[in-house]
Design a protein around this motif. Structure first.
Motif, PDB file in Angstrom:
ATOM      1  N   ARG A 134      -3.060  -3.992  -1.398  1.00 48.75           N
ATOM      2  CA  ARG A 134      -2.685  -5.330  -1.845  1.00 48.75           C
ATOM      3  C   ARG A 134      -3.915  -6.204  -2.107  1.00 48.75           C
ATOM      4  NH1 ARG A 134       1.776  -8.639   0.659  1.00 48.75           N
ATOM      5  NH2 ARG A 134       1.234  -7.869   2.717  1.00 48.75           N
ATOM      6  N   GLY A 170       5.890   0.272  -3.842  1.00 48.32           N
ATOM      7  CA  GLY A 170       5.716  -1.171  -3.665  1.00 48.32           C
ATOM      8  C   GLY A 170       6.639  -1.932  -4.589  1.00 48.32           C
ATOM      9  N   TYR A 171       6.686  -3.245  -4.404  1.00 52.32           N
ATOM     10  CA  TYR A 171       7.646  -4.062  -5.143  1.00 52.32           C
ATOM     11  C   TYR A 171       7.470  -3.987  -6.650  1.00 52.32           C
ATOM     12  CZ  TYR A 171       8.910  -6.020  -0.585  1.00 52.32           C
ATOM     13  OH  TYR A 171       9.340  -6.182   0.704  1.00 52.32           O
ATOM     14  N   ASN A 184      10.812   7.982   8.061  1.00 49.83           N
ATOM     15  CA  ASN A 184       9.967   7.411   9.110  1.00 49.83           C
ATOM     16  C   ASN A 184      10.410   7.917  10.475  1.00 49.83           C
ATOM     17  OD1 ASN A 184       8.228   5.238   7.777  1.00 49.83           O
ATOM     18  ND2 ASN A 184      10.292   4.799   7.004  1.00 49.83           N
ATOM     19  N   GLU A 203       1.999  -4.290  -5.775  1.00 49.43           N
ATOM     20  CA  GLU A 203       2.840  -5.447  -6.087  1.00 49.43           C
ATOM     21  C   GLU A 203       2.670  -5.987  -7.503  1.00 49.43           C
ATOM     22  OE1 GLU A 203       2.032  -8.138  -2.816  1.00 49.43           O
ATOM     23  OE2 GLU A 203       3.465  -7.110  -1.508  1.00 49.43           O
ATOM     24  N   GLN A 221      13.534   3.413  -0.969  1.00 47.98           N
ATOM     25  CA  GLN A 221      12.525   2.785  -1.821  1.00 47.98           C
ATOM     26  C   GLN A 221      11.841   3.855  -2.676  1.00 47.98           C
ATOM     27  OE1 GLN A 221       9.241   0.528  -0.098  1.00 47.98           O
ATOM     28  NE2 GLN A 221       9.153  -0.736  -1.940  1.00 47.98           N
ATOM     29  N   ASP A 259       1.450   7.513   7.948  1.00 42.38           N
ATOM     30  CA  ASP A 259       1.816   6.225   7.373  1.00 42.38           C
ATOM     31  C   ASP A 259       0.748   5.184   7.753  1.00 42.38           C
ATOM     32  OD1 ASP A 259       3.408   4.455   6.007  1.00 42.38           O
ATOM     33  OD2 ASP A 259       5.052   4.466   7.450  1.00 42.38           O
ATOM     34  N   ASP A 260       0.561   4.189   6.898  1.00 44.81           N
ATOM     35  CA  ASP A 260      -0.383   3.091   7.186  1.00 44.81           C
ATOM     36  C   ASP A 260      -1.780   3.610   7.506  1.00 44.81           C
ATOM     37  OD1 ASP A 260       1.914   1.312   7.111  1.00 44.81           O
ATOM     38  OD2 ASP A 260       2.367   1.980   9.138  1.00 44.81           O
ATOM     39  N   LEU A 296      14.748   3.962   4.424  1.00 43.52           N
ATOM     40  CA  LEU A 296      14.565   2.798   5.289  1.00 43.52           C
ATOM     41  C   LEU A 296      15.889   2.454   5.969  1.00 43.52           C
ATOM     42  CD1 LEU A 296      12.476   0.678   2.746  1.00 43.52           C
ATOM     43  CD2 LEU A 296      11.574   1.875   4.764  1.00 43.52           C
ATOM     44  N   PRO A 302      13.366  -1.665  -2.228  1.00 45.47           N
ATOM     45  CA  PRO A 302      14.318  -0.733  -1.621  1.00 45.47           C
ATOM     46  C   PRO A 302      15.738  -1.087  -2.070  1.00 45.47           C
ATOM     47  CG  PRO A 302      12.858  -1.702   0.044  1.00 45.47           C
ATOM     48  CD  PRO A 302      12.633  -2.459  -1.226  1.00 45.47           C
ATOM     49  N   GLU A 336      11.477   6.742  -0.089  1.00 49.27           N
ATOM     50  CA  GLU A 336      11.320   6.581   1.349  1.00 49.27           C
ATOM     51  C   GLU A 336      12.615   6.026   1.909  1.00 49.27           C
ATOM     52  OE1 GLU A 336       8.055   4.151   2.783  1.00 49.27           O
ATOM     53  OE2 GLU A 336       8.768   4.274   4.860  1.00 49.27           O
ATOM     54  N   GLU A 371       0.610   2.193  -0.854  1.00 50.29           N
ATOM     55  CA  GLU A 371       1.723   1.321  -0.484  1.00 50.29           C
ATOM     56  C   GLU A 371       1.433  -0.101  -0.968  1.00 50.29           C
ATOM     57  OE1 GLU A 371       1.423   1.976   3.912  1.00 50.29           O
ATOM     58  OE2 GLU A 371       3.406   2.869   3.640  1.00 50.29           O
ATOM     59  N   TYR A 372       2.475  -0.932  -1.034  1.00 43.19           N
ATOM     60  CA  TYR A 372       2.322  -2.356  -1.386  1.00 43.19           C
ATOM     61  C   TYR A 372       1.690  -2.567  -2.761  1.00 43.19           C
ATOM     62  CZ  TYR A 372       3.587  -3.837   3.359  1.00 43.19           C
ATOM     63  OH  TYR A 372       4.256  -4.071   4.521  1.00 43.19           O
ATOM     64  N   ASN A 385      14.040  -3.267  11.320  1.00 39.98           N
ATOM     65  CA  ASN A 385      12.751  -3.389  12.012  1.00 39.98           C
ATOM     66  C   ASN A 385      12.796  -4.291  13.245  1.00 39.98           C
ATOM     67  OD1 ASN A 385      11.825  -1.766  10.018  1.00 39.98           O
ATOM     68  ND2 ASN A 385      10.603  -3.322   8.960  1.00 39.98           N
ATOM     69  N   ARG A 434      18.707  -0.012   7.494  1.00 40.65           N
ATOM     70  CA  ARG A 434      19.280  -1.355   7.459  1.00 40.65           C
ATOM     71  C   ARG A 434      20.509  -1.368   8.338  1.00 40.65           C
ATOM     72  NH1 ARG A 434      15.020  -1.949   5.309  1.00 40.65           N
ATOM     73  NH2 ARG A 434      14.546  -2.897   3.285  1.00 40.65           N
TER      74      ARG A 434
HETATM   75  O1    G Z   1       5.073   0.923   6.887  1.00 40.26           O
HETATM   76  P1    G Z   1       6.213   1.269   5.962  1.00 40.26           P
HETATM   77  O2    G Z   1       5.766   1.785   4.629  1.00 40.26           O
HETATM   78  O3    G Z   1       7.215   2.216   6.593  1.00 40.26           O
HETATM   79  O4    G Z   1       6.964  -0.093   5.697  1.00 40.26           O
HETATM   80  C1    G Z   1       8.026  -0.170   4.843  1.00 40.26           C
HETATM   81  C2    G Z   1       8.409  -1.622   4.725  1.00 40.26           C
HETATM   82  O5    G Z   1       7.528  -2.308   3.815  1.00 40.26           O
HETATM   83  C3    G Z   1       9.808  -1.793   4.178  1.00 40.26           C
HETATM   84  O6    G Z   1      10.547  -2.597   5.061  1.00 40.26           O
HETATM   85  C4    G Z   1       9.634  -2.431   2.827  1.00 40.26           C
HETATM   86  O7    G Z   1      10.660  -3.372   2.579  1.00 40.26           O
HETATM   87  C5    G Z   1       8.265  -3.093   2.913  1.00 40.26           C
HETATM   88  N1    G Z   1       7.605  -3.053   1.603  1.00 40.26           N
HETATM   89  C6    G Z   1       7.709  -2.074   0.704  1.00 40.26           C
HETATM   90  N2    G Z   1       6.982  -2.319  -0.406  1.00 40.26           N
HETATM   91  C7    G Z   1       6.395  -3.521  -0.207  1.00 40.26           C
HETATM   92  C8    G Z   1       5.515  -4.327  -0.999  1.00 40.26           C
HETATM   93  O8    G Z   1       5.125  -4.019  -2.129  1.00 40.26           O
HETATM   94  N3    G Z   1       5.107  -5.492  -0.438  1.00 40.26           N
HETATM   95  C9    G Z   1       5.508  -5.898   0.805  1.00 40.26           C
HETATM   96  N4    G Z   1       5.056  -7.051   1.276  1.00 40.26           N
HETATM   97  N5    G Z   1       6.344  -5.161   1.582  1.00 40.26           N
HETATM   98  C10   G Z   1       6.779  -3.982   1.076  1.00 40.26           C
END
Ligand code: G
Ligand code: MN
Length: 248
Positions: free
Chosen positions: A175, A225-226, A85, A207, A17, A147-148, A33, A231, A31, A204-205, A46, A35
């Motif tokens: 968000r 973020g989206y 991660n 959107e 991502q 993270d978070d 991730l 990703p 980042e 993060e996030y 996850n 799959r």
């Molecule tokens: O906590 P962490 O940043 O590691 O989580 C990554 C996860 O968050 C990934 O699975 C990814 O698909 C999801 N993600 C990434 N960007 C966004 C976003 O903008 N919105 C949402 N809802 N989920 C997201």
């Protein structure tokens, strides 16, 4: 059983991502991730991580993921940073950092381009073990991200105790910060703290465009973020040889 087979059959797949520089918009970080390739589709890992951890194979999945990611970085000629991660469970595998270091050497990736993320969400029961691990990471030339950040109950303690290079601000704060003034205040104070301590910040996030504009206005360094990008199996390489690469 499904996970063990996926591991044996090399079906752990890296996804990437993009994370952009908040001011220029340039993609400078990805980042990593995890799959899993099932018969006809690719699913997020996850849902399987807990099971993998209880089976004691989570770190093997991590190695497979990291090795494939490093190979792809080399093949695509990607020059940016990679955030990885880490499950707190990896901490107990003594050789983990050394093995990743060796892998990085194998693929000509300087450790300075790699950042390990540990989420604040899962409470790490053994803080002194984590401390030793983080020092190990830094000694080998890697960097460290929380993270978070903000999701836990003692966020500040992490900053105090560990040599943190990056803070990834909790996605729920970002968000909702345009509609919730409490979250907005949280984000602002995290940025102030980080600047004071010379720690880089990532939102993060992200959107939508309005959120990205606010991220920039608040002085946050990077955005993920989206709205920036979903990703994907391919790394976005600025100057782009991305499109002609094979998906594996
Ligand atoms: O906590 P962490 O940043 O590691 O989580 C990554 C996860 O968050 C990934 O699975 C990814 O698909 C999801 N993600 C990434 N960007 C966004 C976003 O903008 N919105 C949402 N809802 N989920 C997201
Ligand atoms: Mn993460």
């Amino acid at each position: 059983v499904m996970i063990q087979r996926a591991l044996d059959e090399q079906r752990i797949i890296p996804y990437f991502q993009p994370i952009c520089d908040a001011t220029t918009g340039g993609i400078v970080i990805h980042e990593l991730l995890m799959r899993i390739q099932l018969e006809d589709k690719i699913v997020t890992a996850n849902d399987f991580i807990e099971e993998a951890e209880s089976m004691g194979i989570a770190h093997k999945m991590d190695y497979q993921l990291i090795e494939k990611a490093f190979r792809q970085i080399k093949e695509q000629g990607y020059q940016g940073m990679l955030f990885i991660n880490l499950s707190p469970k990896a901490l107990i595998v003594g050789e983990f950092v050394a093995r990743v270091h060796r892998l990085a050497m194998d693929f000509d990736i300087a450790p300075g381009r790699i950042v390990f993320e540990i989420t604040e969400r899962e409470t790490v029961s053994n803080l002194s073990l984590l401390e030793k691990f983080v020092l190990d990471i830094k000694l080998q030339g890697f960097s460290f991200a929380i993270d978070d950040f903000g999701s836990g109950y003692s966020s500040f303690q992490y900053i105090k105790r560990f040599p943190v290079d990056y803070i990834k601000i909790e996605g729920e704060f970002i968000r909702n910060m345009l509609t919730d003034e409490v979250y907005h205040a949280f984000v602002k104070s995290i940025v102030t703290l980080a600047k004071e301590l010379r720690v880089k910040t990532i939102a993060e996030y992200v959107e939508d465009a309005e959120t990205l504009a606010e991220v920039c206005r608040l002085g946050i360094d990077y955005a993920q973020g989206y709205h920036v990008s979903r990703p994907s199996a391919l790394i976005s390489v600025p100057g782009g040889q991305t499109d002609r690469l094979s998906q594996r």
